[in-house]
Design a protein around this motif. Structure first.
Motif, PDB file in Angstrom:
ATOM      1  N   GLU A 119       0.676  -1.181  -0.084  1.00  0.00           N
ATOM      2  CA  GLU A 119      -0.105   0.069  -0.124  1.00  0.00           C
ATOM      3  C   GLU A 119       1.052   1.296   0.008  1.00  0.00           C
ATOM      4  O   GLU A 119       0.600   2.350  -0.707  1.00  0.00           O
ATOM      5  N   CYS A 120       1.905   1.207   0.691  1.00  0.00           N
ATOM      6  CA  CYS A 120       2.679   2.325   0.871  1.00  0.00           C
ATOM      7  C   CYS A 120       3.432   2.572  -0.385  1.00  0.00           C
ATOM      8  O   CYS A 120       3.738   3.655  -0.994  1.00  0.00           O
ATOM      9  N   PHE A 121       3.977   1.577  -1.119  1.00  0.00           N
ATOM     10  CA  PHE A 121       4.605   1.482  -2.259  1.00  0.00           C
ATOM     11  C   PHE A 121       3.619   2.325  -3.503  1.00  0.00           C
ATOM     12  O   PHE A 121       3.886   2.956  -4.253  1.00  0.00           O
ATOM     13  N   LEU A 122       2.405   1.510  -3.503  1.00  0.00           N
ATOM     14  CA  LEU A 122       1.299   2.201  -4.409  1.00  0.00           C
ATOM     15  C   LEU A 122       1.029   3.563  -4.254  1.00  0.00           C
ATOM     16  O   LEU A 122       1.116   4.556  -5.025  1.00  0.00           O
ATOM     17  N   SER A 123       1.157   4.027  -2.932  1.00  0.00           N
ATOM     18  CA  SER A 123       0.725   5.417  -2.558  1.00  0.00           C
ATOM     19  C   SER A 123       1.747   6.274  -2.991  1.00  0.00           C
ATOM     20  O   SER A 123       1.707   7.232  -3.536  1.00  0.00           O
ATOM     21  N   CYS A 124       3.082   5.971  -2.941  1.00  0.00           N
ATOM     22  CA  CYS A 124       4.333   6.761  -3.298  1.00  0.00           C
ATOM     23  C   CYS A 124       4.287   6.690  -4.851  1.00  0.00           C
ATOM     24  O   CYS A 124       4.648   7.750  -5.535  1.00  0.00           O
ATOM     25  N   LYS A 125       3.937   5.714  -5.567  1.00  0.00           N
ATOM     26  CA  LYS A 125       4.084   5.571  -7.041  1.00  0.00           C
ATOM     27  C   LYS A 125       3.017   6.729  -7.449  1.00  0.00           C
ATOM     28  O   LYS A 125       3.325   7.355  -8.461  1.00  0.00           O
TER      29      LYS A 125
END
Length: 129
Positions: A119-125
């Motif tokens: 979720e963090c990765f997608l948010s940053c992306k």
């Protein structure tokens, strides 16, 4: 090399806070000291799987302790990051859809940390980082 049981204290903290329970409440309910639970949460001591299972049982927390979900979610997280680095949009979309499809299983299992990282990765992306 760490195994899944090395992270039980972290899972314990997350689940305890989600349930809105204090260390004092839990220590009383499990008949253990507050200092022991604090040490476990802060990774100063390891939580025995039996105590973690008792915590889940006493507080009726639905959490799948199947180790396979840990490995499966870890592999999916690695796959999506590798796809992103390789700029393989098609592969990244497919893996993201797989993660999203099974997110409820991961959120209530040992795969929870991988789901949070995903979720963090997608948010940053999405934010352009």
């Amino acid at each position: 090399m760490k195994n899944i049981h090395d992270y039980l204290g972290l899972y314990f903290r997350l689940l305890r806070k989600q349930a809105g329970l204090s260390l004092e409440n839990i220590s009383y309910g499990l008949s253990v000291s507050t200092s022991l639970l604090s040490d476990i949460e802060n990774q100063r001591r390891k939580m025995k799987p039996e105590l973690f299972d008792r915590f889940l049982d006493v507080y009726k927390i639905n959490f799948d302790t199947n180790d396979q979900l840990w490995f499966q979610s870890k592999e999916l997280l690695n796959h999506v990051i590798t796809s992103f680095i390789a700029l393989n949009t098609f592969e990244m979309v497919a893996v993201t859809q797989s993660f999203e499809r099974d997110k409820n299983a991961y959120k209530a299992s040992y795969g929870y940390f991988h789901w949070l990282l995903f979720e963090c990765f997608l948010s940053c992306k999405k934010s352009g980082y």
